[in-house]
Enzyme design. Structure first.
Site, PDB file in Angstrom:
ATOM      1  N   ARG A   7       0.815  -1.229   0.000  1.00 19.67           N
ATOM      2  CA  ARG A   7       0.000   0.000   0.000  1.00 19.67           C
ATOM      3  C   ARG A   7       0.846   1.276   0.000  1.00 19.67           C
ATOM      4  O   ARG A   7       0.373   2.343   0.383  1.00 19.67           O
ATOM      5  CB  ARG A   7      -0.986   0.036   1.166  1.00 19.67           C
TER       6      ARG A   7
ATOM      7  N   LYS B 133       4.501  11.496 -11.459  1.00 20.36           N
ATOM      8  CA  LYS B 133       3.642  10.644 -12.289  1.00 20.36           C
ATOM      9  C   LYS B 133       4.353   9.314 -12.478  1.00 20.36           C
ATOM     10  O   LYS B 133       5.510   9.280 -12.903  1.00 20.36           O
ATOM     11  CB  LYS B 133       3.409  11.275 -13.661  1.00 20.36           C
TER      12      LYS B 133
ATOM     13  N   GLU C 280      12.032  17.084 -25.383  1.00 20.62           N
ATOM     14  CA  GLU C 280      11.359  17.538 -24.151  1.00 20.62           C
ATOM     15  C   GLU C 280      11.982  18.847 -23.648  1.00 20.62           C
ATOM     16  O   GLU C 280      11.298  19.682 -23.054  1.00 20.62           O
ATOM     17  CB  GLU C 280      11.429  16.470 -23.055  1.00 20.62           C
TER      18      GLU C 280
ATOM     19  N   LYS D 177       9.609  22.614 -14.535  1.00 17.81           N
ATOM     20  CA  LYS D 177       8.626  21.556 -14.269  1.00 17.81           C
ATOM     21  C   LYS D 177       8.207  21.578 -12.798  1.00 17.81           C
ATOM     22  O   LYS D 177       7.030  21.404 -12.477  1.00 17.81           O
ATOM     23  CB  LYS D 177       9.168  20.171 -14.668  1.00 17.81           C
TER      24      LYS D 177
ATOM     25  N   GLU E 283      -2.671  17.544 -11.976  1.00 16.32           N
ATOM     26  CA  GLU E 283      -3.111  17.892 -13.329  1.00 16.32           C
ATOM     27  C   GLU E 283      -4.618  18.105 -13.427  1.00 16.32           C
ATOM     28  O   GLU E 283      -5.303  17.503 -14.243  1.00 16.32           O
ATOM     29  CB  GLU E 283      -2.649  16.824 -14.339  1.00 16.32           C
TER      30      GLU E 283
ATOM     31  N   ARG F 129      -1.251  22.139 -14.888  1.00 17.54           N
ATOM     32  CA  ARG F 129      -0.200  21.165 -15.267  1.00 17.54           C
ATOM     33  C   ARG F 129      -0.364  20.681 -16.704  1.00 17.54           C
ATOM     34  O   ARG F 129       0.573  20.174 -17.318  1.00 17.54           O
ATOM     35  CB  ARG F 129      -0.194  19.986 -14.280  1.00 17.54           C
TER      36      ARG F 129
ATOM     37  N   ASN G 171       1.639  19.194 -21.456  1.00 14.52           N
ATOM     38  CA  ASN G 171       1.249  18.309 -22.555  1.00 14.52           C
ATOM     39  C   ASN G 171       1.445  18.947 -23.923  1.00 14.52           C
ATOM     40  O   ASN G 171       1.056  18.361 -24.938  1.00 14.52           O
ATOM     41  CB  ASN G 171      -0.222  17.888 -22.403  1.00 14.52           C
TER      42      ASN G 171
ATOM     43  N   HIS H 262       2.116  16.869 -26.961  1.00 17.00           N
ATOM     44  CA  HIS H 262       1.939  15.449 -26.614  1.00 17.00           C
ATOM     45  C   HIS H 262       0.619  14.862 -27.112  1.00 17.00           C
ATOM     46  O   HIS H 262       0.496  13.643 -27.224  1.00 17.00           O
ATOM     47  CB  HIS H 262       2.047  15.250 -25.094  1.00 17.00           C
TER      48      HIS H 262
ATOM     49  N   HIS I  47       1.402  11.597 -28.841  1.00 19.66           N
ATOM     50  CA  HIS I  47       0.983  10.272 -28.357  1.00 19.66           C
ATOM     51  C   HIS I  47       0.187   9.526 -29.425  1.00 19.66           C
ATOM     52  O   HIS I  47       0.321   8.304 -29.569  1.00 19.66           O
ATOM     53  CB  HIS I  47       0.131  10.412 -27.083  1.00 19.66           C
TER      54      HIS I  47
ATOM     55  N   HIS J 165       9.319   8.584 -28.824  1.00 17.04           N
ATOM     56  CA  HIS J 165       8.580   9.621 -28.098  1.00 17.04           C
ATOM     57  C   HIS J 165       9.063  11.041 -28.460  1.00 17.04           C
ATOM     58  O   HIS J 165       8.256  11.919 -28.745  1.00 17.04           O
ATOM     59  CB  HIS J 165       8.718   9.371 -26.601  1.00 17.04           C
TER      60      HIS J 165
HETATM   61  N1  LIG Z   1       6.454  10.132 -15.508  1.00 12.27           N
HETATM   62  C1  LIG Z   1       6.484  11.152 -16.338  1.00 12.27           C
HETATM   63  O1  LIG Z   1       6.127  12.291 -16.008  1.00 12.27           O
HETATM   64  C2  LIG Z   1       7.005  10.928 -17.728  1.00 12.27           C
HETATM   65  C3  LIG Z   1       7.290  12.018 -18.570  1.00 12.27           C
HETATM   66  C4  LIG Z   1       7.844  11.777 -19.830  1.00 12.27           C
HETATM   67  C5  LIG Z   1       8.095  10.463 -20.250  1.00 12.27           C
HETATM   68  N2  LIG Z   1       7.797   9.424 -19.415  1.00 12.27           N
HETATM   69  C6  LIG Z   1       8.057   8.040 -19.818  1.00 12.27           C
HETATM   70  O2  LIG Z   1       9.468   7.874 -19.946  1.00 12.27           O
HETATM   71  C7  LIG Z   1       9.703   6.756 -20.793  1.00 12.27           C
HETATM   72  C8  LIG Z   1      10.855   7.081 -21.720  1.00 12.27           C
HETATM   73  O3  LIG Z   1      12.000   7.330 -20.925  1.00 12.27           O
HETATM   74  P1  LIG Z   1      13.478   7.237 -21.538  1.00 12.27           P
HETATM   75  O4  LIG Z   1      13.491   7.961 -22.827  1.00 12.27           O
HETATM   76  O5  LIG Z   1      14.400   7.628 -20.467  1.00 12.27           O
HETATM   77  O6  LIG Z   1      13.570   5.699 -21.935  1.00 12.27           O
HETATM   78  P2  LIG Z   1      14.245   4.402 -21.262  1.00 12.27           P
HETATM   79  O7  LIG Z   1      14.107   4.375 -19.816  1.00 12.27           O
HETATM   80  O8  LIG Z   1      13.681   3.255 -22.043  1.00 12.27           O
HETATM   81  O9  LIG Z   1      15.782   4.574 -21.647  1.00 12.27           O
HETATM   82  C9  LIG Z   1      16.151   4.606 -23.011  1.00 12.27           C
HETATM   83  C10 LIG Z   1      17.324   3.667 -23.287  1.00 12.27           C
HETATM   84  O10 LIG Z   1      18.509   4.244 -22.732  1.00 12.27           O
HETATM   85  C11 LIG Z   1      19.177   3.283 -21.934  1.00 12.27           C
HETATM   86  N3  LIG Z   1      19.895   4.045 -20.916  1.00 12.27           N
HETATM   87  C12 LIG Z   1      19.374   4.693 -19.847  1.00 12.27           C
HETATM   88  N4  LIG Z   1      20.316   5.404 -19.223  1.00 12.27           N
HETATM   89  C13 LIG Z   1      21.465   5.192 -19.888  1.00 12.27           C
HETATM   90  C14 LIG Z   1      22.790   5.652 -19.724  1.00 12.27           C
HETATM   91  N5  LIG Z   1      23.114   6.527 -18.769  1.00 12.27           N
HETATM   92  N6  LIG Z   1      23.738   5.206 -20.575  1.00 12.27           N
HETATM   93  C15 LIG Z   1      23.415   4.336 -21.569  1.00 12.27           C
HETATM   94  N7  LIG Z   1      22.177   3.898 -21.799  1.00 12.27           N
HETATM   95  C16 LIG Z   1      21.205   4.315 -20.961  1.00 12.27           C
HETATM   96  C17 LIG Z   1      18.093   2.357 -21.440  1.00 12.27           C
HETATM   97  O11 LIG Z   1      18.592   1.097 -21.066  1.00 12.27           O
HETATM   98  C18 LIG Z   1      17.192   2.286 -22.663  1.00 12.27           C
HETATM   99  O12 LIG Z   1      17.690   1.348 -23.573  1.00 12.27           O
HETATM  100  C19 LIG Z   1       8.409   6.486 -21.536  1.00 12.27           C
HETATM  101  O13 LIG Z   1       7.848   5.287 -21.056  1.00 12.27           O
HETATM  102  C20 LIG Z   1       7.514   7.667 -21.158  1.00 12.27           C
HETATM  103  O14 LIG Z   1       6.159   7.333 -21.107  1.00 12.27           O
HETATM  104  C21 LIG Z   1       7.269   9.636 -18.174  1.00 12.27           C
END
Ligand SMILES: NC(=O)c1ccc[n+]([C@@H]2O[C@H](COP(=O)([O-])OP(=O)(O)OC[C@H]3O[C@@H](n4cnc5c(N)ncnc54)[C@H](O)[C@@H]3O)[C@@H](O)[C@H]2O)c1
Length: 367
Positions: free
Chosen positions: A127, A149, A191, A233, A243, A247, A251, A254, A258, A270
Site C-alpha cells: 500500500r 507521475k 522535451e 517543471k 493535473e 499542469r 502536454n 503530446h 501520443h 517519443h
Molecule cells: N512520468 C512522467 O512524467 C514521464 C514524462 C515523460 C516520459 N515518461 C516516460 O518515460 C519513458 C521514456 O523514458 P526514456 O526515454 O528515459 O527511456 P528508457 O528508460 O527506455 O531509456 C532509453 C534507453 O537508454 C538506456 N539508458 C538509460 N540510461 C542510460 C545511460 N546513462 N547510458 C546508456 N544507456 C542508458 C536504457 O537502457 C534504454 O535502452 C516512456 O515510457 C515515457 O512514457 C514519463
C-alpha cells in the site's frame, strides 16, 4: 567536494510532501551521505535498469552502490515493451522474496521507463513505500523523474495504469549522460525544447546560442539546461500536482505526439513524436492567429538542428490521428484540452478546438 545544486519541490496537496532535487556531475560519492537522512532506518532496494547497471557497475567504484549493510540490488529489463503490470508483479515478487516490507524504500536507477515502473511499484507495494529517483537519461532528468507521475502501459495505450507518487529525493548525476547513446540524447532534447517553449524564453535563447557545446555534452551548458528544465517543471507541478488544470501545459506537443506513437505501434520514438506534435500545435496556433509565424520558424530551425522531424511521415491519415487523439487521457468529457503556444515561453489551453482545423494542419504537414 563536488558542486551540487539543491532545491525543494513543495507539494501542498491533500497529502503534503516535499521532493528534494540534487543536480551535479560526478557526485556519486556524496549519494550515501545525502540519502541517509531520508532513508533513516529503512532498508533500500536499488532497482537498476539492467543496461545501465552493466555499463556503469565498473565505473562507479563503490558509489551508487548499496554500501549500507542491508541494502539490496535488483535489475530490471527497461524497455517500453516491458513497462507493464507484469514487470511490476515480477519485481514485487522479488522484493517479497528479499524481505522488503512496509519499512523499506525503493530507489530507481535508470531512464523514464525504470522511473515510471519503480515509482508505480512503490505506490502500491504494501500500500505504498517511499521511493527515490536516480534518472540516467536526458529525458528522465529534464522531465519524467520530476512531478510524481508513475505508471505502466496497457495494450490500448501508454501510461493508462498509474498513480501520483512523489519521490522523496531526485538525484541527477550528469555523468550518466556520458554513456547515453546519441539517439537517446536527441529524443530527450525534444522535451527540453518543449519545456523552453512552455515557459522559459531565456532557456530557448540559451538553446539557440549553445547548440554546439550542448551537442558535445559539455558540463556547464548541460547543467544549465537540466537545471532550468527541472525548475520549470517543479514550478508547474507545485501549482497543480494532480493535473486538474495548469499542469496540462506540460502536454504541449503530446496530444498529437501520443497519437502518432500509438498509430505507429511505437515505431515512432517519443521525442520524435513530441517534435512533430510541437510543430503541429505551433502551426495550428499560427493558423488561428494566436501566434506569430516567427515562432514556427524558430521551432522548426531548432528541431532540425537536433535532427528532430518537423513533418509527419506519409501513411498516417489526419482522420486516423484525430481518432487516436480521442482516446487520450487529455480528452475529458468530450472536450480536448489542446495546448497551443502563444509565443516562445508562453502557452494557452484551448478547449474549443474545431477538429477540422487541426485536420487541415495535419494534412498540410504530412509528407
Ligand atoms: N512520468 C512522467 O512524467 C514521464 C514524462 C515523460 C516520459 N515518461 C516516460 O518515460 C519513458 C521514456 O523514458 P526514456 O526515454 O528515459 O527511456 P528508457 O528508460 O527506455 O531509456 C532509453 C534507453 O537508454 C538506456 N539508458 C538509460 N540510461 C542510460 C545511460 N546513462 N547510458 C546508456 N544507456 C542508458 C536504457 O537502457 C534504454 O535502452 C516512456 O515510457 C515515457 O512514457 C514519463
Amino acid at each position: 567536494m563536488c558542486m551540487i545544486m539543491n532545491f525543494a519541490i513543495d507539494l501542498p496537496g491533500s497529502s503534503p510532501c516535499t521532493s528534494q532535487v540534487f543536480i551535479g556531475r560526478n557526485i556519486g560519492s556524496e549519494l550515501s551521505a545525502t540519502l541517509a537522512p531520508y532513508l533513516g532506518e529503512r532498508v533500500a532496494y536499488w532497482i537498476w535498469d539492467e543496461n545501465v547497471f552493466r555499463i556503469w557497475k565498473g565505473r562507479l567504484q563503490g558509489s551508487f552502490w548499496p554500501d549500507r549493510e542491508n541494502d539490496r540490488l535488483l535489475c530490471f529489463r527497461a524497455s517500453e515493451a516491458n513497462k507493464r503490470l507484469s514487470a511490476v508483479e515480477k519485481l514485487a515478487a522479488e522484493l517479497l522474496q528479499l524481505g522488503a516490507d512496509r519499512g523499506s524504500a525503493l530507489i530507481a536507477v535508470g531512464g523514464g521507463v525504470t522511473g515510471d515502473v519503480v515509482g508505480f511499484l512503490a505506490s502500491v507495494y504494501m500500500r505504498g513505500v517511499p521511493h527515490i529517483q536516480v534518472p540516467t537519461t536526458l529525458l528522465a532528468q529534464v522531465d519524467s523523474s520530476i512531478g510524481g507521475k508513475t505508471g505502466v502501459d496497457l495494450e490500448q495505450g501508454k501510461n493508462l495504469l498509474g498513480a501520483f507518487h512523489q519521490p522523496q529525493v531526485i538525484w541527477m548525476d550528469l555523468q550518466f549522460l556520458e554513456t547515453l547513446p546519441p539517439e537517446e540524447f536527441r529524443q530527450g532534447m525534444a522535451e527540453v525544447i518543449k519545456t523552453a517553449m512552455i515557459g522559459d524564453t531565456a532557456l530557448w535563447d540559451y538553446l539557440e546560442a549553445h547548440l554546439e557545446s550542448l551537442k558535445l555534452r559539455e558540463s556547464e551548458p548541460l547543467h544549465h539546461v537540466v537545471a532550468a528544465c527541472c525548475q520549470l517543471k517543479a514550478k508547474v507541478v507545485q501549482l497543480d500536482e494532480k493535473e486538474t488544470g495548469y499542469r496540462r501545459v506540460l502536454n504541449l506537443g503530446h496530444t498529437v505526439g501520443h497519437a502518432l506513437e500509438r498509430l505507429s505501434r511505437y515505431q515512432i520514438r517519443h521525442g520524435d513524436a513530441v517534435a512533430m506534435g510541437l510543430v503541429t500545435a505551433t502551426k495550428l496556433a499560427v493558423s488561428m492567429g494566436k501566434a506569430e509565424p516567427e515562432v514556427l520558424v524558430r521551432l522548426e530551425k531548432l528541431c532540425r538542428a537536433w535532427d528532430l522531424p518537423v513533418r509527419l511521415p506519409a501513411g498516417f491519415s489526419p482522420e486516423a490521428v484525430l481518432a487516436a487523439m480521442q482516446t487520450d487521457k487529455k480528452y475529458i468529457g468530450g472536450r480536448l484540452h489542446f495546448i497551443l503556444p502563444v509565443r516562445i515561453g508562453e502557452v494557452m489551453d484551448n478547449q474549443d478546438l474545431r477538429l477540422e482545423q487541426l485536420g487541415e494542419v495535419l494534412r498540410a504537414l504530412t509528407l
